[in-house]
Design a protein around this motif. Structure first.
Motif, short mmCIF file in Angstrom:
data_model
loop_
_atom_site.label_atom_id
_atom_site.label_comp_id
_atom_site.label_asym_id
_atom_site.label_seq_id
_atom_site.Cartn_x
_atom_site.Cartn_y
_atom_site.Cartn_z
N LYS A 106 59.91 37.02 42.23
CA LYS A 106 58.85 36.19 42.79
C LYS A 106 57.50 36.80 42.44
N TYR A 107 56.55 35.94 42.06
CA TYR A 107 55.20 36.39 41.80
C TYR A 107 54.35 36.16 43.04
N CYS A 108 53.76 37.21 43.56
CA CYS A 108 52.94 37.06 44.77
C CYS A 108 51.88 38.16 44.82
N TYR A 109 50.62 37.73 44.87
CA TYR A 109 49.48 38.64 45.03
C TYR A 109 48.96 38.46 46.45
N SER A 110 48.90 39.54 47.21
CA SER A 110 48.50 39.44 48.61
C SER A 110 47.64 40.62 49.04
N ILE A 111 46.78 40.36 50.02
CA ILE A 111 46.01 41.41 50.68
C ILE A 111 46.01 41.11 52.18
N GLU A 112 46.23 42.12 52.98
CA GLU A 112 46.25 41.96 54.43
C GLU A 112 45.27 42.95 55.06
#
Length: 232
Positions: A106-112
């Protein structure tokens, strides 16, 4: 406008449970990016019931990867990285971001980030030309965005933003001296702090891998003429 839809609540008895669904709300929120499943959960209904409302109004139901096309994003954003805002976002991403690639299926770019830093996440989305929605976590009191885009994730990977980088992150050798301050700004936003107390001297600090901090320390000395002091 509402419609009365029925769904089977007990397959053994054959009884049905009725719910009123707000059709205008469904149409509006689906166009804004919410899936049938998410809307069904909000309305305590079933995704098929939500789908019937969309079909009734002639709206094609997106499935799988096609659903992500509801969102907009500038896929070329990380192609040419040499600008102040991109250096800042790169610094923040390298320290506090996550980039899942095909190895994770899965391709996923995230920032929390903490709830008080919501404006930072919105700034990143605005720079990316994206209408992805920020998600709030009540348990952690944080906001987060998830961007499912193959091109963005692969470009970040080529820039050194790998998955599980906590103990392996290295300083990017392509960072230009004239834009270093913006990259440093992003690093501090992600894994740093600034202290300016009445009884203590002004101080800027950050945590990271030895390779990253050694390179940053060298650049700070060279470009900004400031002394640094490593700690463990």
């Amino acid at each position: 406008k509402t419609s009365l839809l029925r769904k089977r609540s007990n397959t053994k008895t054959g009884r049905f449970q009725t719910r009123f669904l707000d059709e205008e709300y469904i149409l509006k929120e689906y166009k804004n990016g919410k899936s049938c499943s998410k809307l069904a959960k909000e309305l305590r209904s079933h995704h098929q019931a939500v789908g019937k409302v969309l079909t009734k109004h002639g709206i094609e139901i997106k499935k799988g990867r096609d659903f992500n096309k509801l969102y907009t994003i500038n896929e070329n954003f990380f192609k040419d990285i040499h600008s102040p805002e991109k250096y800042l976002i790169l610094g923040l991403t390298l320290t506090d971001g996550n980039n899942r690639n095909m190895a994770m299926q899965k391709y996923c770019y995230s920032i929390e980030l903490n709830i008080d830093d919501r404006y930072i996440l919105q700034y990143v989305l605005d720079c990316l030309g994206s209408n992805y929605q920020l998600r709030y976590s009540k348990n952690k009191n944080t906001y987060k965005f998830n961007i499912n885009n193959k091109t963005i994730c692969q470009d970040l990977l080529s820039l050194g933003c790998v998955h599980n980088k906590t103990y392996t992150l290295e300083f990017p050798d392509y960072i230009k001296n004239e834009l270093f301050a913006h990259f440093l700004h992003g690093i501090i936003m992600g894994d740093g702090w600034i202290c300016d107390g009445d009884n203590s001297p002004f101080q800027i600090g950050m945590v990271g891998t030895k390779h990253l901090l050694d390179a940053i320390s060298s650049r700070i000395n060279q470009i900004l003429g400031l002394a640094t002091r490593p700690t463990k």
